[in-house]
Scaffold this motif. Structure first.
Motif, PDB file in Angstrom:
ATOM      1  N   ASP A 164      33.640  43.080  43.344  1.00 30.63           N
ATOM      2  CA  ASP A 164      32.544  43.056  44.320  1.00 30.63           C
ATOM      3  C   ASP A 164      33.094  42.960  45.743  1.00 30.63           C
ATOM      4  OD1 ASP A 164      30.092  42.848  45.545  1.00 30.63           O
ATOM      5  OD2 ASP A 164      29.325  41.280  44.209  1.00 30.63           O
TER       6      ASP A 164
ATOM      7  N   GLN B 181      32.052  38.531  44.957  1.00 33.87           N
ATOM      8  CA  GLN B 181      32.051  38.847  46.389  1.00 33.87           C
ATOM      9  C   GLN B 181      32.545  37.615  47.163  1.00 33.87           C
ATOM     10  OE1 GLN B 181      28.321  40.453  47.734  1.00 33.87           O
ATOM     11  NE2 GLN B 181      29.005  40.654  49.842  1.00 33.87           N
TER      12      GLN B 181
ATOM     13  N   THR C  85      25.207  43.397  44.227  1.00 32.62           N
ATOM     14  CA  THR C  85      25.761  42.199  43.577  1.00 32.62           C
ATOM     15  C   THR C  85      24.879  41.780  42.403  1.00 32.62           C
ATOM     16  OG1 THR C  85      26.889  41.446  45.565  1.00 32.62           O
ATOM     17  CG2 THR C  85      26.315  39.741  43.981  1.00 32.62           C
TER      18      THR C  85
HETATM   19 MG   LIG Z   1      26.709  41.944  47.518  1.00 31.14          MG
END
Ligand SMILES: [Mg+2]
Ligand SMILES: Nc1ncnc2c1ncn2[C@@H]1O[C@H](COP(=O)(O)OP(=O)(O)O)[C@@H](O)[C@H]1O
Length: 252
Positions: free
Chosen positions: A160, A87, A45
């Protein structure tokens, strides 16, 4: 084309400096589908966030089509065609689904919006007027965020863990949609952060990020056996007391 040139990222915390990314260099080419994978906390990330300008690298550069965008803001990068589906997507009070998706691409019609909603497994009649706030479940918001990136004219689309939090009923459909959207827009660079076997198999290249570094790159046949070994051993974050045991087990 987007490149990271010797990118490092560190945070200063009370306990001292924490090194998150260490000297990452990589070029993502147009038309290719990349999958970044690796253990939790490995830095995946963070790689996406330095590309998107959410984190500023402590050193190194981000280059988009020969232009240094390291000092560009998130919105400047979005305007230049770099898009990121979080994410954990943020929510927006007072913005409905129609408006949210139009923000991704002004030219889209209501019919386009209805079509993409159907494709991501959400019924247009039920969702078009809904607000993109905490009233949407995690899985619904995740789908919305993915739709927004797919509808955009992104040169570089970073997704993500798009499969995270999505129920099993819509899982396969969503993964297929992401893969198909990439192949239709062949000049787009698609970067998917994922652990899903389906994406790993569809990737032109798999990049394993662990301990803030690119550990290995290659195709599915090359990387898959290493992932099995790596998850259990060398790429997993280990506590100090575990380290000795792991060294013996993994032959380090
Ligand atoms: Mg991540
Ligand atoms: N804002 C932050 N401050 C301090 N540490 C952070 C911050 N963001 C991420 N980290 C740490 O950086 C490491 C990499 O995180 P991340 O890039 O989210 O990993 P991944 O996506 O591979 O699971 C983790 O150890 C995480 O706890």
């Amino acid at each position: 084309m987007i490149s990271l040139e010797n990118v490092s990222l560190k945070f200063e915390e009370e306990k001292g400096i924490v090194h998150i990314l260490n000297d990452i260099s990589i070029t993502f080419e147009p038309g290719k589908l990349y999958v970044i994978t690796g253990p939790n906390g490995g830095g995946k990330t963070s790689v996406a966030k330095v590309m998107m300008g959410i984190h500023n690298p402590s050193s190194g550069k981000i280059i988009l089509d020969d232009q240094d965008i390291t000092s560009c803001s998130i919105s400047e990068r979005a305007f230049k065609g770099v898009r990121y589906a979080f994410q954990n997507p943020p929510r927006f009070k007072g913005i409905d689904v129609k408006w949210f998706l139009k923000l991704a691409n002004e030219a889209i019609t209501e019919a386009d919006i209805s079509l993409i909603l159907k494709k991501i497994g959400l019924c247009p009649e039920e969702y078009l007027e809904r607000t993109v706030d905490a009233g949407l479940s995690g899985g619904e918001m995740k789908r919305m965020e993915i739709a927004s990136v797919l509808l955009s004219k992104a040169k570089v689309a970073i997704l993500d863990e798009p499969e995270a939090g999505v129920d099993l009923w819509g899982f396969e459909q969503l993964l297929n949609l992401i893969i198909q959207s990439h192949h239709k827009a062949i000049k787009r660079t698609t970067i998917i952060i994922s652990h899903s076997e389906k994406f790993l198999k569809a990737a032109d290249e798999i990049i394993v990020v662990a301990n803030g570094k690119i550990q290995v790159r290659g195709n599915y046949a090359e990387i898959h056996p290493l992932i099995q070994e790596g998850i259990n051993c060398r790429w997993r974050k280990v506590c100090l007391e575990e380290e000795k045991e792991d060294e013996i087990k993994c032959g380090r």
